[in-house]
Design an enzyme around this catalytic site. Structure first.
Site, PDB file in Angstrom:
ATOM      1  N   TYR A  91       8.345   3.869  31.922  1.00 14.08           N
ATOM      2  CA  TYR A  91       9.033   3.044  32.925  1.00 14.08           C
ATOM      3  C   TYR A  91       8.052   2.462  33.942  1.00 14.08           C
ATOM      4  O   TYR A  91       8.470   1.910  34.945  1.00 14.08           O
ATOM      5  CB  TYR A  91      10.107   3.867  33.637  1.00 14.08           C
ATOM      6  CG  TYR A  91      11.200   4.359  32.701  1.00 14.08           C
ATOM      7  CD1 TYR A  91      12.118   3.461  32.162  1.00 14.08           C
ATOM      8  CD2 TYR A  91      11.309   5.698  32.340  1.00 14.08           C
ATOM      9  CE1 TYR A  91      13.118   3.883  31.293  1.00 14.08           C
ATOM     10  CE2 TYR A  91      12.312   6.129  31.482  1.00 14.08           C
ATOM     11  CZ  TYR A  91      13.209   5.216  30.960  1.00 14.08           C
ATOM     12  OH  TYR A  91      14.197   5.645  30.106  1.00 14.08           O
ATOM     13  N   ASP A 150      11.835  16.167  28.776  1.00 10.30           N
ATOM     14  CA  ASP A 150      10.640  16.293  27.952  1.00 10.30           C
ATOM     15  C   ASP A 150       9.853  15.018  28.163  1.00 10.30           C
ATOM     16  O   ASP A 150      10.435  13.952  27.978  1.00 10.30           O
ATOM     17  CB  ASP A 150      10.931  16.513  26.454  1.00 10.30           C
ATOM     18  CG  ASP A 150      12.161  15.789  25.915  1.00 10.30           C
ATOM     19  OD1 ASP A 150      12.543  16.024  24.799  1.00 10.30           O
ATOM     20  OD2 ASP A 150      12.758  14.942  26.624  1.00 10.30           O
ATOM     21  N   HIS A 387       4.388   3.453  24.597  1.00  8.98           N
ATOM     22  CA  HIS A 387       5.845   3.445  24.496  1.00  8.98           C
ATOM     23  C   HIS A 387       6.479   2.924  25.763  1.00  8.98           C
ATOM     24  O   HIS A 387       5.895   2.985  26.840  1.00  8.98           O
ATOM     25  CB  HIS A 387       6.398   4.839  24.170  1.00  8.98           C
ATOM     26  CG  HIS A 387       6.364   5.792  25.318  1.00  8.98           C
ATOM     27  ND1 HIS A 387       7.474   6.412  25.825  1.00  8.98           N
ATOM     28  CD2 HIS A 387       5.338   6.226  26.066  1.00  8.98           C
ATOM     29  CE1 HIS A 387       7.136   7.187  26.830  1.00  8.98           C
ATOM     30  NE2 HIS A 387       5.854   7.104  26.997  1.00  8.98           N
ATOM     31  N   TYR A 468      20.268   2.285  32.376  1.00 11.05           N
ATOM     32  CA  TYR A 468      20.432   3.230  33.488  1.00 11.05           C
ATOM     33  C   TYR A 468      19.151   3.326  34.303  1.00 11.05           C
ATOM     34  O   TYR A 468      19.149   3.883  35.399  1.00 11.05           O
ATOM     35  CB  TYR A 468      20.877   4.607  32.971  1.00 11.05           C
ATOM     36  CG  TYR A 468      19.779   5.602  32.661  1.00 11.05           C
ATOM     37  CD1 TYR A 468      19.084   5.553  31.461  1.00 11.05           C
ATOM     38  CD2 TYR A 468      19.431   6.604  33.573  1.00 11.05           C
ATOM     39  CE1 TYR A 468      18.084   6.463  31.174  1.00 11.05           C
ATOM     40  CE2 TYR A 468      18.437   7.528  33.288  1.00 11.05           C
ATOM     41  CZ  TYR A 468      17.758   7.447  32.094  1.00 11.05           C
ATOM     42  OH  TYR A 468      16.758   8.355  31.816  1.00 11.05           O
ATOM     43  N   ARG A 469      18.078   2.715  33.798  1.00  6.55           N
ATOM     44  CA  ARG A 469      16.749   2.874  34.387  1.00  6.55           C
ATOM     45  C   ARG A 469      15.872   1.917  33.594  1.00  6.55           C
ATOM     46  O   ARG A 469      16.155   1.666  32.421  1.00  6.55           O
ATOM     47  CB  ARG A 469      16.342   4.309  34.125  1.00  6.55           C
ATOM     48  CG  ARG A 469      15.022   4.787  34.580  1.00  6.55           C
ATOM     49  CD  ARG A 469      14.930   6.244  34.144  1.00  6.55           C
ATOM     50  NE  ARG A 469      13.753   6.902  34.638  1.00  6.55           N
ATOM     51  CZ  ARG A 469      13.423   8.153  34.335  1.00  6.55           C
ATOM     52  NH1 ARG A 469      14.186   8.856  33.528  1.00  6.55           N
ATOM     53  NH2 ARG A 469      12.345   8.702  34.827  1.00  6.55           N
TER      54      ARG A 469
END
Ligand code: ADP
Length: 522
Positions: A91, A150, A387, A468-469
């Site tokens: 993110y 995780d 990622h 959601y984020r």
């Protein structure tokens, strides 16, 4: 090396004067510039790094130092981007949304201020990582469990503030948060909930206090800097039984989710369980090149081979039971019978898994709150592991899960990416977290990842699915999808921003909320 971008509107002299003030407050060795700033890059950026570069980082040790830093930032107009452990990977990591923003690194504020075993809570500073708290609880032999995401290298506070998730019954981290201390943009410090009453001893026990409930506006937000936070911890249950159920066919997804809904809504499934796609599970023990070397997503024949080699399904459900054995027996009976209605469903305990490195053996630790890094290895599914997380929310409904799955799978396939995901089962919804895995050494892969991500955000919103984020690269785009009634919510958020932070110094652009200073003309 990325060229140095100064905070917008500041001369080099002003900037250097502000840094000198920061040094005076926190000590020379805790203001970072030059090479030391590599720690504040997003290792998984899919855009030009310079868009998110920071010219300096400052690491205070106390709330008083945070207040002093904020006052100087106001005086000079220096924007600050707050991080706790800075491991918000997928993110944006520790990188700020706007180039030229100074990182306010709270990692040094890592004190465990209180742990109450009888009432099951901890009061923490923001730099306390899951590993720190776990070690402390083990060393003291306390009968409490953590709830960890995780991987577990992030901070308890940073993760709850991002509304992150874990996998025990306490998996919704913000739901388990109770009471905050916050330094506001004007340098004042306040306590929320019962903490606002000087003599209260219920700060970590009753979330709401009196009047409008403030804690929510400090999550995924740029309204304040959280310097203390309460978090509820689960009492160690008498017994614990983790399990896995594998499902063989792609189309089973629909039925699995429909079977799940009543089990979850009625609390038969006690924990924040997950349904994991074939390749997310396989990626812990294998890499793509072992099964497919050509371009494009892996073919069905390779998927079948992976399933056989690792004895896993197209979909793999990881859950756990907690409590006295008679209770677990009853809950397991209902769960097992419900899933047995799906042809080909197979049920496993960790002992029944063949491989030493089997994912259920890892998840057996994660679902009891042991922080780990092992399950992060899926990022190496393709070489040069990068990622970024695409995370739309949907009802716990088979048709909708299937629709989301097909939509994302096909878009990713069109751009040559594999589908790796987890459906995290919330109280009433699914977080469908898709890990877009790319080779970060390859500019063309990054360009494609950027393009397909933007398309997926748009298409998901058109179908009614919101993230959601999200990653810093997409904060504006996602904010704009929450557009009901001419963006009424975003306007409200901007109004709050301007009232609380008129100089616009706290995390400009976080979650698409820009202060007036940077909105104008942009
Ligand atoms: P983690 O602790 O999981 O590594 P980070 O430190 O990367 O998480 O924080 C994730 C995000 O949460 C940051 O980008 C920031 O926007 C927000 N955040 C983190 N810590 C704080 C804090 N103490 N106060 C306010 N916001 C914070």
């Amino acid at each position: 090396m990325t060229p140095l971008t100064l905070p917008p509107g500041l001369t080099e002299k002003d900037f250097n004067d502000a840094l000198a003030e920061f040094r005076r407050i926190v000590g020379d060795q805790y203001v970072f510039t030059g090479d030391a700033l590599s720690a504040y890059r997003d290792p998984y950026s899919i855009e030009d790094d310079s868009k998110f570069s920071t010219p300096a980082a400052v690491a205070p040790d106390t709330a008083e130092q945070v207040q002093a830093v904020v006052k100087v930032a106001n005086q000079y107009g220096v924007p600050l981007w707050t991080i706790s452990a800075g491991k918000n990977h997928g993110y944006g990591g520790a990188a700020p949304r706007m180039a030229g923003t100074v990182v306010l690194d709270l990692a040094r504020m890592n004190r465990i201020l209180e742990i109450n075993v009888d009432s099951g809570y901890a009061l923490l500073e923001p730099g306390v990582t899951y590993f720190d708290l776990y070690r402390y609880i083990q060393e003291k032999g306390l009968k409490l469990w953590l709830d960890v995401p995780d991987p577990g290298w992030g901070s308890v506070v940073g993760n709850a503030l991002e509304r992150g998730i874990g996998y025990t019954p306490y998996g919704d981290h913000f739901m388990m948060q109770c009471g905050m201390e916050v330094v506001l943009a004007n340098g004042e410090v306040m306590r929320t909930g019962m903490g606002a009453m000087p003599k209260s001893n219920a700060w970590q026990l009753f979330k709401y206090g009196y009047g409008p409930y403030a804690d929510g506006i400090f999550t995924q937000s740029n309204y304040g800097i959280v310097t203390k936070m309460g978090i509820w911890l689960m009492p160690e249950p008498p017994r614990y039984r983790p399990y896995m159920i594998s499902f063989q066919r792609e189309e089973d997804l629909e039925q699995v989710i429909d079977v799940l809904r009543p089990l979850k809504v009625n609390n038969i499934i006690q924990n924040a369980a997950t349904l994991r796609s074939l390749l997310l599970v396989a990626g812990i023990n294998a890499t793509r090149s072992q099964y497919h070397s050509g371009p494009g997503p892996i073919p069905d024949s390779a998927a079948k081979k992976i399933m056989a080699d690792q004895d896993i399904g197209m979909w793999n459900f990881y859950g756990a039971l907690y409590g006295p054995p008679p209770l677990m027996d009853v809950l397991w009976g209902i769960t097992r019978d419900a899933f047995a209605s799906i042809p080909g469903a197979r049920f496993f305990t960790p002992e029944e898994r063949r491989h030493d490195n089997d994912v259920l053996k890892h998840r057996a630790l994660t679902m009891r709150g042991v922080p780990r890094l092992t399950e992060y290895s899926f990022v190496n599914w393709v070489g040069g592991g990068g990622h970024i997380g695409f995370s739309p929310v949907s009802p716990i409904n088979g048709k909708e899960a299937m629709q989301q799955y097909i939509m994302v799978r096909d878009r990713l396939a069109q751009y040559g990416f594999d589908y790796l995901s987890v459906f995290a089962i919330g109280w009433r919804e699914l977080h469908h977290v898709i890990e877009l895995i790319f080779d970060r050494r390859d500019p063309e892969e990054k360009r494609k990842a950027y393009e397909v991500f933007g398309i997926m955000v748009r298409e998901a919103a058109e179908a009614g699915y919101g993230e959601y984020r999200t990653h810093i690269s997409f904060m504006d785009q996602v904010a704009k999808t929450y557009s009901w009634n001419d963006h009424a919510q975003l306007k409200f958020q901007q109004t709050l921003k301007d009232a609380l932070d008129p100089k616009g110094i706290l995390s400009p652009g976080k979650q698409g909320i820009w202060p007036a200073r940077y909105r104008q003309g942009g």
